[in-house]
Design a protein around this motif. Structure first.
Motif, PDB file in Angstrom:
ATOM      1  N   ARG A  88      52.303  17.648  80.816  1.00  0.00           N
ATOM      2  CA  ARG A  88      52.848  16.932  81.986  1.00  0.00           C
ATOM      3  C   ARG A  88      52.991  15.448  81.652  1.00  0.00           C
ATOM      4  N   PRO A  89      53.898  15.111  80.726  1.00  0.00           N
ATOM      5  CA  PRO A  89      54.017  13.721  80.265  1.00  0.00           C
ATOM      6  C   PRO A  89      54.504  12.764  81.355  1.00  0.00           C
ATOM      7  N   ARG A  90      55.041  13.302  82.448  1.00  0.00           N
ATOM      8  CA  ARG A  90      55.530  12.406  83.507  1.00  0.00           C
ATOM      9  C   ARG A  90      54.401  11.591  84.131  1.00  0.00           C
ATOM     10  N   LEU A  91      53.156  12.004  83.951  1.00  0.00           N
ATOM     11  CA  LEU A  91      52.049  11.229  84.503  1.00  0.00           C
ATOM     12  C   LEU A  91      52.020   9.805  83.954  1.00  0.00           C
ATOM     13  N   LEU A  92      52.610   9.595  82.779  1.00  0.00           N
ATOM     14  CA  LEU A  92      52.673   8.242  82.216  1.00  0.00           C
ATOM     15  C   LEU A  92      53.545   7.319  83.057  1.00  0.00           C
ATOM     16  N   ASP A  93      54.421   7.890  83.867  1.00  0.00           N
ATOM     17  CA  ASP A  93      55.321   7.066  84.667  1.00  0.00           C
ATOM     18  C   ASP A  93      54.693   6.616  85.981  1.00  0.00           C
ATOM     19  N   LEU A  94      53.507   7.129  86.302  1.00  0.00           N
ATOM     20  CA  LEU A  94      52.789   6.616  87.458  1.00  0.00           C
ATOM     21  C   LEU A  94      52.398   5.163  87.199  1.00  0.00           C
ATOM     22  N   LEU A  95      52.164   4.424  88.264  1.00  0.00           N
ATOM     23  CA  LEU A  95      51.746   3.040  88.130  1.00  0.00           C
ATOM     24  C   LEU A  95      50.520   2.969  87.232  1.00  0.00           C
ATOM     25  N   GLN A  96      50.540   2.036  86.282  1.00  0.00           N
ATOM     26  CA  GLN A  96      49.455   1.946  85.292  1.00  0.00           C
ATOM     27  C   GLN A  96      48.236   1.275  85.914  1.00  0.00           C
ATOM     28  N   ILE A  97      47.463   2.066  86.612  1.00  0.00           N
ATOM     29  CA  ILE A  97      46.304   1.603  87.356  1.00  0.00           C
ATOM     30  C   ILE A  97      45.127   2.511  87.044  1.00  0.00           C
ATOM     31  N   VAL A  98      43.931   2.006  87.251  1.00  0.00           N
ATOM     32  CA  VAL A  98      42.744   2.820  86.983  1.00  0.00           C
ATOM     33  C   VAL A  98      42.116   3.361  88.257  1.00  0.00           C
ATOM     34  N   TRP A  99      42.455   2.755  89.415  1.00  0.00           N
ATOM     35  CA  TRP A  99      41.721   3.107  90.633  1.00  0.00           C
ATOM     36  C   TRP A  99      42.246   4.356  91.341  1.00  0.00           C
ATOM     37  N   ASN A 100      43.177   5.094  90.744  1.00  0.00           N
ATOM     38  CA  ASN A 100      43.581   6.388  91.329  1.00  0.00           C
ATOM     39  C   ASN A 100      43.133   7.542  90.440  1.00  0.00           C
ATOM     40  N   LYS A 101      42.037   7.321  89.721  1.00  0.00           N
ATOM     41  CA  LYS A 101      41.553   8.350  88.797  1.00  0.00           C
ATOM     42  C   LYS A 101      40.034   8.388  88.795  1.00  0.00           C
ATOM     43  N   ALA A 102      39.496   9.576  88.572  1.00  0.00           N
ATOM     44  CA  ALA A 102      38.066   9.751  88.314  1.00  0.00           C
ATOM     45  C   ALA A 102      37.906  10.103  86.842  1.00  0.00           C
ATOM     46  N   TYR A 103      37.063   9.365  86.121  1.00  0.00           N
ATOM     47  CA  TYR A 103      36.888   9.540  84.681  1.00  0.00           C
ATOM     48  C   TYR A 103      35.494  10.119  84.413  1.00  0.00           C
ATOM     49  N   ARG A 104      35.461  11.177  83.613  1.00  0.00           N
ATOM     50  CA  ARG A 104      34.153  11.699  83.235  1.00  0.00           C
ATOM     51  C   ARG A 104      33.465  10.671  82.346  1.00  0.00           C
ATOM     52  N   ARG A 105      32.237  10.349  82.684  1.00  0.00           N
ATOM     53  CA  ARG A 105      31.567   9.235  82.000  1.00  0.00           C
ATOM     54  C   ARG A 105      31.339   9.522  80.523  1.00  0.00           C
ATOM     55  N   ASP A 106      31.022  10.760  80.165  1.00  0.00           N
ATOM     56  CA  ASP A 106      30.810  11.034  78.739  1.00  0.00           C
ATOM     57  C   ASP A 106      32.120  10.953  77.949  1.00  0.00           C
ATOM     58  N   PHE A 107      33.253  11.179  78.614  1.00  0.00           N
ATOM     59  CA  PHE A 107      34.559  10.991  77.981  1.00  0.00           C
ATOM     60  C   PHE A 107      34.783   9.507  77.674  1.00  0.00           C
ATOM     61  N   ILE A 108      34.450   8.637  78.626  1.00  0.00           N
ATOM     62  CA  ILE A 108      34.567   7.187  78.401  1.00  0.00           C
ATOM     63  C   ILE A 108      33.693   6.759  77.235  1.00  0.00           C
ATOM     64  N   GLU A 109      32.454   7.232  77.241  1.00  0.00           N
ATOM     65  CA  GLU A 109      31.514   6.828  76.196  1.00  0.00           C
ATOM     66  C   GLU A 109      31.934   7.348  74.820  1.00  0.00           C
ATOM     67  N   LYS A 110      32.452   8.563  74.777  1.00  0.00           N
ATOM     68  CA  LYS A 110      32.882   9.156  73.504  1.00  0.00           C
ATOM     69  C   LYS A 110      33.962   8.316  72.841  1.00  0.00           C
ATOM     70  N   HIS A 111      34.904   7.821  73.630  1.00  0.00           N
ATOM     71  CA  HIS A 111      36.029   7.075  73.066  1.00  0.00           C
ATOM     72  C   HIS A 111      35.793   5.568  73.057  1.00  0.00           C
ATOM     73  N   GLY A 112      34.699   5.133  73.668  1.00  0.00           N
ATOM     74  CA  GLY A 112      34.400   3.707  73.675  1.00  0.00           C
ATOM     75  C   GLY A 112      35.389   2.880  74.481  1.00  0.00           C
ATOM     76  N   PHE A 113      35.947   3.467  75.516  1.00  0.00           N
ATOM     77  CA  PHE A 113      36.924   2.731  76.318  1.00  0.00           C
ATOM     78  C   PHE A 113      36.241   1.582  77.062  1.00  0.00           C
ATOM     79  N   GLU A 114      36.887   0.439  77.072  1.00  0.00           N
ATOM     80  CA  GLU A 114      36.441  -0.686  77.874  1.00  0.00           C
ATOM     81  C   GLU A 114      37.653  -1.531  78.246  1.00  0.00           C
ATOM     82  N   PHE A 115      37.469  -2.335  79.260  1.00  0.00           N
ATOM     83  CA  PHE A 115      38.576  -3.164  79.734  1.00  0.00           C
ATOM     84  C   PHE A 115      38.631  -4.461  78.951  1.00  0.00           C
ATOM     85  N   PRO A 116      39.827  -4.871  78.532  1.00  0.00           N
ATOM     86  CA  PRO A 116      39.961  -6.153  77.858  1.00  0.00           C
ATOM     87  C   PRO A 116      39.998  -7.288  78.870  1.00  0.00           C
ATOM     88  N   ALA A 117      39.866  -8.504  78.398  1.00  0.00           N
ATOM     89  CA  ALA A 117      40.036  -9.673  79.246  1.00  0.00           C
ATOM     90  C   ALA A 117      41.521  -9.915  79.477  1.00  0.00           C
TER      91      ALA A 117
END
Length: 742
Positions: free
Chosen positions: A151-180
């Protein structure tokens, strides 16, 4: 360990934060924690977070020692998250009822995906709401759990983080963090979506995305910081370079990059004019450097813009934009000209005056739609005369017979003198708004003083109560856009003003200048006020001051004042103050002739009536907040409370949080006044709590504070506020009479 963690960063959101947190803590699903991050906010956001943490153990607060920006504040909250899933909520947005329950249920039903994408709706200042235009992308189709490849069309949604729930171990596995920096959501959103193997969607509006009219979206600030977007896409492509298995997403990320760069260039409120060509050169360089082999440009206008980027042809791109702008301007000017068919002579005169320089020493004052010399503007005027005598003070007053102090010039509304002063005054001061035709000139200073602490709904909140107003709210906000400063008597008011008048002014928590006369009153002032009214020594004085009711065409006291006066006996004088919206009452005039009831509706200074009264009887009038500064008994007569709340709306329940005794019928009121229940230890305690909440800045130096800040350029803390407990008590009428005899 909670199921959900909500990370809520806060910075300069004191007027919206309560609504945000209430929307979370009021959810019917309770297995969550809130990690609230005070990003060294200069307003009271941090204190509000602490208040909620004391009330609810699910709220934990992190206070940062310096402001780090939204991205890093989110990182700080993320580091303290313990939930299975992390949700990011901006502190001026709200969750819809039942949102967390629906999210948790969907997570369970889809076997704990790495990312759950849910829908949102934009909410606007006028009360309208618009659901995400791409909501069809969130409709469940095919497998309930899928990868982005499906479902690649999901990339066309507004690039925001507050309309998603992220599994915490997924975040930790990839080391995702917000830049300045600006556009911090772009690398997080794109990198997490293309990396996830298990995604699910929820076709439900779970969040209301507030479209703040002013000061809410930092991306709508003209600044070179929009160049941060280049760093953010450097991060996106660095992630692709580090993960060869994600190479198929390079063309899509290239398209998102080009679209984003063009959006920044297209928006007039992003880049300084002298930075646009430089931004374009960097965008073109990125375009050529990252162009994937075989990339196909989109069709139409957007495709032509891509071509301009490929050629590095900024003049060509700018030319297309100029042509479009010209067409829009022609249409807009045509509409405006049709709507401005007014008196040509007055308009031309005013326009001519606007071309003259501002008079740096001219201040124009008005109060209550130019009815009289009164209220906060009058108190500020007197302080200007004392502290800034070089300022020429001009007042707009309708009634030629209205009294004004010596040294004040008067102009009539609509006169040539009025338009000249309105055009050239450096300072304009009003407790309502000046006419729509007023032009806010660069270098001028407009001070909005207001005329009361709001119990009833005001500004944009009145949209929820259409029976109470026929106001054009778009016109209202255009008038409020002229404000440079907005006065406040307490923090309660500041939060409300900033939310219901969402414009770009600075709030001044100075106290109300009109209340200086109350806080600074002496025994002699109290005696003089009673003598001016002809009140005999030893008589008890009750001031009855009800508020305006939009559903009443004329002033009819809800009390039978003649019967009340008869019950109270010959030793009591009842002063009746009708609201200024109403014409004089023949009934009150008749009762006044009897002696024990006095119609004081036309008295020029209500502050003198306050000083003369032993107690105030009111309903929902802002008079209660001013009178509370005297620390004298207050009685609330609320016989139509439910009707008033439904018709006009209120900000708190006056019957549950009163300033003193409450009566809901005339019989009950009469009993209170005859029995002495209007002044007891209990009512004194209620008044003390009320004063603590609403009289915090009224220390007797409000006018000086305003003049030094606005007219003389002093720092905000030049005149510190005296704490309530350290203020001198104002003598009551019996104390003032005793002092006079002594």
């Amino acid at each position: 360990m909670p199921r959900l963690t909500l990370v809520v960063p806060a910075y300069n959101v004191q007027s919206y934060l309560r609504e945000c947190l209430d929307s979370v803590l009021g959810q019917d699903f309770g297995d969550f924690e809130v990690v609230a991050v005070d990003d060294c906010s200069p307003d009271r956001s941090g204190a509000l977070l602490d208040e909620y943490a004391r009330r609810d153990e699910r709220v934990r607060v992190l206070h940062l020692e310096q402001n780090v920006g939204l991205g890093r504040a989110r990182n700080a909250g993320l580091a303290r998250a313990t939930g299975d899933y992390v949700l990011f909520l901006d502190s001026d947005d709200t969750l819809t009822p039942g949102a967390l329950g629906a999210i948790a249920e969907r997570l369970d039903a889809t076997g704990d995906p790495e990312i759950l994408v849910y829908d949102y709706a934009r909410t606007f200042w006028n009360g309208s709401e618009r659901r995400n235009l791409l909501r069809a992308y969130l409709v469940q189709e095919g497998p309930e759990v899928f990868s982005l490849r499906e479902r690649p069309r999901l990339l066309d949604l507004l690039q925001i983080v507050w309309n998603k729930a992220y599994r915490r171990d997924f975040i930790e596995k990839h080391g995702f963090e917000f830049p300045a920096g600006y556009y911090e959501d772009a690398p997080w959103t794109f990198c997490s979506l293309i990396s996830a193997q298990r995604i699910a969607v929820l076709d439900r509006v779970c969040l209301r995305y507030r479209q703040r009219r002013a000061g809410g979206n930092i991306l709508r600030t003209v600044s070179r910081r929009h160049f941060d977007v280049f760093d953010q896409y450097d991060r996106v492509f660095a992630h692709l370079d580090a993960h060869p298995e994600l190479e198929r997403w390079r063309p899509e990320m290239f398209r998102k990059m080009a679209d984003h760069y063009l959006t920044v260039l297209d928006k007039p409120d992003r880049l300084p004019p002298d930075a646009r060509a430089e931004f374009y050169r960097r965008a073109a360089a990125d375009y050529r450097r990252r162009l994937p082999a075989g990339f196909v440009r989109p069709p139409g206008t957007q495709g032509r813009k891509y071509a301009f980027l490929a050629l590095g042809s900024y003049p060509a791109l700018a030319g297309v934009k100029v042509a479009n702008k010209v067409r829009r301007t022609v249409r807009t000017q045509g509409r405006r000209q049709a709507g401005r068919a007014r008196d040509a002579a007055v308009r031309l005169f005013y326009q001519a005056q606007l071309r003259l320089p501002l008079d740096q020493d001219l201040a124009l004052f008005s109060a209550y739609w130019s009815r009289s010399y009164a209220c906060n503007p009058a108190a500020i005027d007197a302080a200007v005369a004392r502290l800034a005598p070089h300022i020429r003070r001009v007042w707009v007053v309708k009634d030629p017979a209205a009294p004004v102090p010596p040294g004040v010039e008067v102009v009539r509304p609509g006169s040539r003198e009025y338009w000249a002063a309105l055009a050239r005054a450096r300072y304009t001061v009003n407790n309502v708004n000046f006419a729509d035709e007023m032009v806010k000139r660069e270098g001028s200073v407009h001070l909005q003083t207001h005329h009361g602490t709001p119990l009833k709904t005001m500004g944009l909140d009145q949209q929820r109560f259409p029976a109470s107003t026929h106001m054009d709210f778009a016109d209202l906000l255009r008038r409020c856009d002229r404000w440079d400063y907005s006065l406040s008597a307490n923090r309660f008011s500041t939060e409300i003003w900033e939310r219901v008048y969402p414009c770009g002014y600075t709030s001044l928590e100075t106290g109300y200048p009109r209340n200086d006369a109350l806080v600074n009153a002496t025994a002699a002032d109290v005696r003089a006020a009673r003598e001016a009214l002809g009140v005999a020594d030893g008589r008890k004085v009750f001031l009855y001051a009800p508020t305006h009711r939009e559903h009443h065409a004329e002033f009819t006291p809800r009390l039978d004042v003649a019967a009340l006066a008869e019950e109270l006996g010959p030793d009591v004088t009842l002063l009746v103050r009708g609201h200024y919206f109403y014409a004089p009452s023949p009934e009150l005039a008749r009762l006044t002739a009897g002696g024990r009831v006095r119609d004081v509706s036309a008295h020029p200074r209500i502050e003198e009536l306050y000083l003369a009264a032993d107690a105030l009887i009111t309903d929902y009038s802002s008079a209660m907040f001013d009178y509370a500064n005297l620390d004298r008994p207050l009685v609330v007569f609320a016989d139509d409370w439910q009707i008033y709340r439904e018709v006009r709306g209120t900000y708190f329940d006056l019957l549950r949080e009163p300033p003193g005794a409450v009566a809901t019928s005339q019989e009950e009121l009469t009993g209170l006044l005859l029995s002495g229940a209007w002044d007891t230890e209990e009512t004194t305690a209620l008044r003390a709590a009320f004063r603590e909440r609403f009289c915090e800045f009224d220390d007797g130096r409000a006018a000086e504070r305003v003049v030094r800040r606005v007219f003389l350029g002093a720092s905000p803390d030049a005149v510190p506020v005296v704490p309530l407990r350290e203020r001198r008590a104002v003598p009551s009428p019996p104390e003032a009479l005793a002092a006079g005899r002594g």
